[in-house]
Design an enzyme around this catalytic site. Structure first.
Site, PDB file in Angstrom:
ATOM      1  N   GLY A 206      -3.041  -2.850  13.667  1.00 43.96           N
ATOM      2  CA  GLY A 206      -3.866  -2.945  12.268  1.00 43.96           C
ATOM      3  C   GLY A 206      -3.149  -3.583  11.360  1.00 43.96           C
ATOM      4  N   HIS A 207      -2.424  -4.744  11.644  1.00 35.56           N
ATOM      5  CA  HIS A 207      -1.386  -5.202  10.860  1.00 35.56           C
ATOM      6  C   HIS A 207      -2.539  -5.965   9.773  1.00 35.56           C
ATOM      7  CE1 HIS A 207       2.396  -8.002  10.403  1.00 35.56           C
ATOM      8  NE2 HIS A 207       1.936  -7.403   9.069  1.00 35.56           N
TER       9      HIS A 207
ATOM     10  N   PRO B 144      13.492 -10.037  13.530  1.00 33.13           N
ATOM     11  CA  PRO B 144      12.151  -9.697  14.204  1.00 33.13           C
ATOM     12  C   PRO B 144      10.903 -10.030  13.330  1.00 33.13           C
ATOM     13  CG  PRO B 144      13.099  -7.702  13.333  1.00 33.13           C
ATOM     14  CD  PRO B 144      14.202  -8.839  13.014  1.00 33.13           C
TER      15      PRO B 144
ATOM     16  N   LEU C 169      15.531  13.326  -1.936  1.00 32.92           N
ATOM     17  CA  LEU C 169      16.505  12.622  -1.115  1.00 32.92           C
ATOM     18  C   LEU C 169      16.232  12.704   0.356  1.00 32.92           C
ATOM     19  CD1 LEU C 169      19.890  13.815  -2.731  1.00 32.92           C
ATOM     20  CD2 LEU C 169      18.327  11.583  -3.336  1.00 32.92           C
TER      21      LEU C 169
ATOM     22  N   TYR D  79      -0.436   4.915   6.115  1.00 39.24           N
ATOM     23  CA  TYR D  79       0.333   4.925   4.730  1.00 39.24           C
ATOM     24  C   TYR D  79      -0.727   4.563   3.792  1.00 39.24           C
ATOM     25  CZ  TYR D  79       2.633   2.546   0.694  1.00 39.24           C
ATOM     26  OH  TYR D  79       3.089   2.162  -0.486  1.00 39.24           O
TER      27      TYR D  79
ATOM     28  N   ASP E  27       3.209  -7.683  17.612  1.00 39.19           N
ATOM     29  CA  ASP E  27       2.725  -7.496  16.369  1.00 39.19           C
ATOM     30  C   ASP E  27       2.495  -5.566  15.899  1.00 39.19           C
ATOM     31  OD1 ASP E  27       1.715  -7.905  13.850  1.00 39.19           O
ATOM     32  OD2 ASP E  27      -0.075  -9.053  14.610  1.00 39.19           O
TER      33      ASP E  27
ATOM     34  N   ASN F  33       4.995 -14.321   5.955  1.00 39.24           N
ATOM     35  CA  ASN F  33       6.435 -13.873   6.109  1.00 39.24           C
ATOM     36  C   ASN F  33       7.461 -14.641   6.964  1.00 39.24           C
ATOM     37  OD1 ASN F  33       5.394 -11.229   5.732  1.00 39.24           O
ATOM     38  ND2 ASN F  33       4.618 -10.882   7.742  1.00 39.24           N
TER      39      ASN F  33
ATOM     40  N   LYS G  71      -2.190   6.998   0.289  1.00 37.73           N
ATOM     41  CA  LYS G  71      -1.836   6.472  -0.995  1.00 37.73           C
ATOM     42  C   LYS G  71      -3.248   6.351  -1.592  1.00 37.73           C
ATOM     43  CE  LYS G  71       1.118   5.168  -2.952  1.00 37.73           C
ATOM     44  NZ  LYS G  71       2.251   6.100  -3.831  1.00 37.73           N
TER      45      LYS G  71
ATOM     46  N   THR H  53      -0.467   1.245  -4.505  1.00 40.00           N
ATOM     47  CA  THR H  53      -0.184  -0.192  -4.036  1.00 40.00           C
ATOM     48  C   THR H  53      -1.519  -0.653  -3.640  1.00 40.00           C
ATOM     49  OG1 THR H  53       0.456  -0.909  -1.806  1.00 40.00           O
ATOM     50  CG2 THR H  53      -0.095   1.332  -1.744  1.00 40.00           C
ATOM     51  N   ASP H  54      -1.273  -2.101  -3.752  1.00 41.21           N
ATOM     52  CA  ASP H  54      -2.514  -2.953  -3.150  1.00 41.21           C
ATOM     53  C   ASP H  54      -2.796  -2.734  -1.844  1.00 41.21           C
ATOM     54  OD1 ASP H  54      -0.183  -4.097  -1.984  1.00 41.21           O
ATOM     55  OD2 ASP H  54      -0.798  -6.129  -2.679  1.00 41.21           O
ATOM     56  N   GLU H  55      -2.069  -2.115  -1.164  1.00 43.39           N
ATOM     57  CA  GLU H  55      -2.398  -1.935   0.358  1.00 43.39           C
ATOM     58  C   GLU H  55      -3.702  -0.942   0.504  1.00 43.39           C
ATOM     59  OE1 GLU H  55       0.560  -1.522   3.106  1.00 43.39           O
ATOM     60  OE2 GLU H  55       2.028  -2.388   1.742  1.00 43.39           O
TER      61      GLU H  55
HETATM   62  P1  NAD Z   1      11.055   4.403  -1.227  1.00 47.17           P
HETATM   63  O1  NAD Z   1      10.980   4.648   0.119  1.00 47.17           O
HETATM   64  O2  NAD Z   1      12.463   3.452  -1.540  1.00 47.17           O
HETATM   65  O3  NAD Z   1      11.531   5.749  -2.141  1.00 47.17           O
HETATM   66  C1  NAD Z   1      10.834   6.977  -2.064  1.00 47.17           C
HETATM   67  C2  NAD Z   1      11.662   7.946  -2.666  1.00 47.17           C
HETATM   68  O4  NAD Z   1      10.683   9.243  -2.787  1.00 47.17           O
HETATM   69  C3  NAD Z   1      12.990   8.191  -2.064  1.00 47.17           C
HETATM   70  O5  NAD Z   1      13.955   8.587  -2.912  1.00 47.17           O
HETATM   71  C4  NAD Z   1      12.497   9.638  -1.322  1.00 47.17           C
HETATM   72  O6  NAD Z   1      13.853  10.494  -1.290  1.00 47.17           O
HETATM   73  C5  NAD Z   1      11.555  10.179  -2.499  1.00 47.17           C
HETATM   74  N1  NAD Z   1      10.747  11.563  -1.889  1.00 47.17           N
HETATM   75  C6  NAD Z   1       9.948  11.208  -0.718  1.00 47.17           C
HETATM   76  N2  NAD Z   1       9.427  12.315  -0.140  1.00 47.17           N
HETATM   77  C7  NAD Z   1       9.670  13.075  -1.489  1.00 47.17           C
HETATM   78  C8  NAD Z   1       9.086  14.313  -1.637  1.00 47.17           C
HETATM   79  N3  NAD Z   1       8.360  15.095  -1.025  1.00 47.17           N
HETATM   80  N4  NAD Z   1       9.520  14.907  -3.087  1.00 47.17           N
HETATM   81  C9  NAD Z   1      10.511  14.113  -3.634  1.00 47.17           C
HETATM   82  N5  NAD Z   1      10.759  12.867  -3.431  1.00 47.17           N
HETATM   83  C10 NAD Z   1      10.407  12.428  -2.612  1.00 47.17           C
HETATM   84  O7  NAD Z   1       9.781   3.733  -1.817  1.00 47.17           O
HETATM   85  P2  NAD Z   1       9.578   2.556  -2.763  1.00 47.17           P
HETATM   86  O8  NAD Z   1       9.488   1.458  -2.069  1.00 47.17           O
HETATM   87  O9  NAD Z   1      10.588   2.702  -4.010  1.00 47.17           O
HETATM   88  O10 NAD Z   1       8.258   3.029  -3.239  1.00 47.17           O
HETATM   89  C11 NAD Z   1       8.047   3.833  -4.475  1.00 47.17           C
HETATM   90  C12 NAD Z   1       6.651   4.045  -4.933  1.00 47.17           C
HETATM   91  O11 NAD Z   1       5.889   2.672  -5.027  1.00 47.17           O
HETATM   92  C13 NAD Z   1       5.822   4.405  -3.673  1.00 47.17           C
HETATM   93  O12 NAD Z   1       4.852   5.541  -3.973  1.00 47.17           O
HETATM   94  C14 NAD Z   1       5.058   3.317  -2.972  1.00 47.17           C
HETATM   95  O13 NAD Z   1       3.811   3.625  -2.371  1.00 47.17           O
HETATM   96  C15 NAD Z   1       4.813   2.395  -4.080  1.00 47.17           C
HETATM   97  N6  NAD Z   1       4.885   1.008  -3.908  1.00 47.17           N
HETATM   98  C16 NAD Z   1       5.813   0.403  -3.302  1.00 47.17           C
HETATM   99  C17 NAD Z   1       5.786  -0.978  -2.995  1.00 47.17           C
HETATM  100  C18 NAD Z   1       6.954  -1.583  -2.192  1.00 47.17           C
HETATM  101  O14 NAD Z   1       6.885  -2.850  -2.051  1.00 47.17           O
HETATM  102  N7  NAD Z   1       8.016  -1.274  -1.870  1.00 47.17           N
HETATM  103  C19 NAD Z   1       4.878  -1.671  -3.399  1.00 47.17           C
HETATM  104  C20 NAD Z   1       3.663  -1.169  -4.269  1.00 47.17           C
HETATM  105  C21 NAD Z   1       3.980   0.150  -4.587  1.00 47.17           C
HETATM  106  P1  TYD Z   2       7.114  -4.478   4.832  1.00 46.88           P
HETATM  107  O1  TYD Z   2       8.364  -4.910   4.224  1.00 46.88           O
HETATM  108  O2  TYD Z   2       7.159  -3.214   5.982  1.00 46.88           O
HETATM  109  O3  TYD Z   2       5.679  -4.249   3.848  1.00 46.88           O
HETATM  110  P2  TYD Z   2       4.159  -4.024   4.243  1.00 46.88           P
HETATM  111  O4  TYD Z   2       4.093  -3.825   5.577  1.00 46.88           O
HETATM  112  O5  TYD Z   2       4.284  -2.706   3.116  1.00 46.88           O
HETATM  113  O6  TYD Z   2       3.475  -5.294   3.570  1.00 46.88           O
HETATM  114  O7  TYD Z   2       6.479  -5.718   5.667  1.00 46.88           O
HETATM  115  C1  TYD Z   2       6.037  -6.911   5.029  1.00 46.88           C
HETATM  116  C2  TYD Z   2       5.751  -7.806   5.958  1.00 46.88           C
HETATM  117  O8  TYD Z   2       6.511  -8.204   6.974  1.00 46.88           O
HETATM  118  C3  TYD Z   2       4.434  -7.212   6.897  1.00 46.88           C
HETATM  119  O9  TYD Z   2       3.554  -8.180   7.252  1.00 46.88           O
HETATM  120  C4  TYD Z   2       5.222  -6.983   8.182  1.00 46.88           C
HETATM  121  C5  TYD Z   2       6.264  -8.077   8.335  1.00 46.88           C
HETATM  122  N1  TYD Z   2       7.515  -7.420   8.966  1.00 46.88           N
HETATM  123  C6  TYD Z   2       8.069  -8.019   9.953  1.00 46.88           C
HETATM  124  O10 TYD Z   2       7.348  -9.222  10.420  1.00 46.88           O
HETATM  125  N2  TYD Z   2       8.943  -7.751  10.671  1.00 46.88           N
HETATM  126  C7  TYD Z   2       9.840  -6.638  10.355  1.00 46.88           C
HETATM  127  O11 TYD Z   2      10.675  -6.174  10.719  1.00 46.88           O
HETATM  128  C8  TYD Z   2       9.089  -5.947   9.431  1.00 46.88           C
HETATM  129  C9  TYD Z   2      10.035  -4.596   8.446  1.00 46.88           C
HETATM  130  C10 TYD Z   2       7.999  -6.398   8.714  1.00 46.88           C
END
Ligand code: NAD
Ligand code: TYD
Length: 349
Positions: free
Chosen positions: A289-290, A219, A35, A164, A286, A263, A168, A139-141
């Protein structure tokens, strides 16, 4: 029947996954979540009384706690979502990303190996109970950025550009090493950008919806022509369920919806759906490292496992925006207090 340890199940994707699995399968779930600011038990209200579901507040880095959970609930499957997940936060504070994303994953792997091994006393034992599986949600990142053409396949070299994605990628390499060295039955899934209900408004789509609701500037980093491949969260959940059910052990599966969007297109879609004026769009400095473009080749998971996304981009986006409009109290709760400091630091600091 599976006893799944879901970590990070109070976050965006994890909470959607817990609900998806409880309604689509007969599994039991232990949800371990620290949490942090991103974890929210409001996301799980509809399942908290379910007898197949237990919530435990705790850290994936806590060795004793994790080991006790394996024993107490006879865990046979781990799905590791727990992570620090926001690129912008990793730029201002990388330490916690190493701690949670790498050290936490190593701790879970360590416990899984110890508990699932058929001869735990033998340090070289590579045999495990037949039903067990460790799935790392990546993640694909981790692949870095693409130019104008090409797509990420499972064999694209890792080339992470942000703290990040580096953390990963580090976690993925540990998962791979546990498979190669100790024979642990693992999978890694690498998904593109998710969107949908319960996403914290630090990420692009919910942040823009929130700002639209408040008539605040939207933004856009740089020129807004960066491209992401967007997938509705429920499709990510169904893909993970397919990998758990029939993925080949040791394999990586890319997950994506063939929805490449700039975006600026996303933001225009939100403005139009919410009936707001384009004058809210504001180009800001920006991100360092975007990554310019991500695109997923999902041939492996579609051909091998028969998975495919169910939602179109327009359908998923409409559902998402409608959910945020119908749940203003959720947005209000997560944006009170610490969120305001975060927003001011990131966008006005
Ligand atoms: P999120 O940030 O919404 O949720 C992360 C959760 O992990 C939170 O509930 C947080 O409380 C919990 N957490 C953080 N540190 C912790 C710890 N030390 N111990 C236990 N719990 C902990 O993230 P999300 O967007 O739901 O992403 C979930 C997973 O999917 C991540 O591993 C992320 O890298 C991966 N992922 C996300 C996306 C995306 O677009 N959001 C895409 C591909 C992969
Ligand atoms: P984000 O949702 O942070 O995901 P990720 O960086 O993991 O792809 O951002 C998605 C895209 O949107 C990314 O190119 C950054 C851009 N972005 C903005 O332009 N403005 C914002 O305020 C945020 C949060 C992201």
């Amino acid at each position: 029947m599976k006893n799944i340890l879901v970590t990070g199940g109070a976050g965006f994707i994890g909470s959607n996954f817990v609900k998806y699995m409880l309604s689509h399968t007969g599994c039991s779930i232990v949800n371990l979540d620290a949490l942090t600011y991103a974890g929210n038990l409001e996301n799980l209200r509809e399942v908290e009384a379910d007898s197949r579901y237990v919530f435990v507040r705790g850290d994936i880095c806590d060795r004793d706690l994790v080991h006790n959970l394996f024993e107490k609930y006879d865990v046979d499957t781990v799905v590791n979502f727990a992570a620090e997940s926001h690129v912008d936060r990793s730029i201002t504070d990388p330490d916690i990303f190493v701690q949670t994303n790498i050290m936490g994953t190593q701790n879970l792997l360590f416990a899984a190996r110890r508990y699932w091994s058929v001869r735990p006393e033998d340090k070289h034992c590579r045999e495990y109970r037949p039903e067990v599986r460790f799935l790392q949600v990546s993640t694909d990142e981790v692949y870095g950025a693409l130019g104008k053409t090409g797509m990420f396949t499972e064999t694209t070299p890792l080339s992470p550009n942000s703290p990040y994605s580096a953390s990963k990628a580090g976690a993925d390499l540990f998962v791979r090493a546990y498979h190669e060295t100790f024979g642990l039955p693992v999978n890694i899934t690498r998904c593109s950008n998710n969107y949908g209900p319960y996403q914290f408004p630090e990420k692009l789509i919910p942040l823009m919806i929130h700002n639209c609701l408040e008539d605040k500037p939207l933004p856009i980093y740089g020129d807004g022509l960066q491209i992401r491949d967007w997938l509705y969260v429920e499709d990510h959940c169904s893909a993970i369920a397919s990998v758990l059910e029939k993925g080949r052990l040791g394999e990586i599966y890319n997950i994506g919806g063939n929805n490449e969007k700039a975006n600026i297109e996303i933001v225009r879609f939100i403005l139009s759906r919410m009936g707001k004026n384009k004058s809210l769009i504001t180009h800001v400095k920006d991100r360092p490292g975007h990554d310019r473009r991500y695109a997923i080749d999902n041939t492996k998971i579609t051909a091998e496992l028969g998975w495919s996304p169910s939602y179109t981009f327009e359908g998923g986006m409409a559902k998402t925006i409608d959910w945020y409009l119908a749940n203003p109290q959720w947005m209000e709760h997560v944006t009170s207090g610490a969120y305001q400091d975060y927003y001011n630091r990131m966008y006005h600091g």
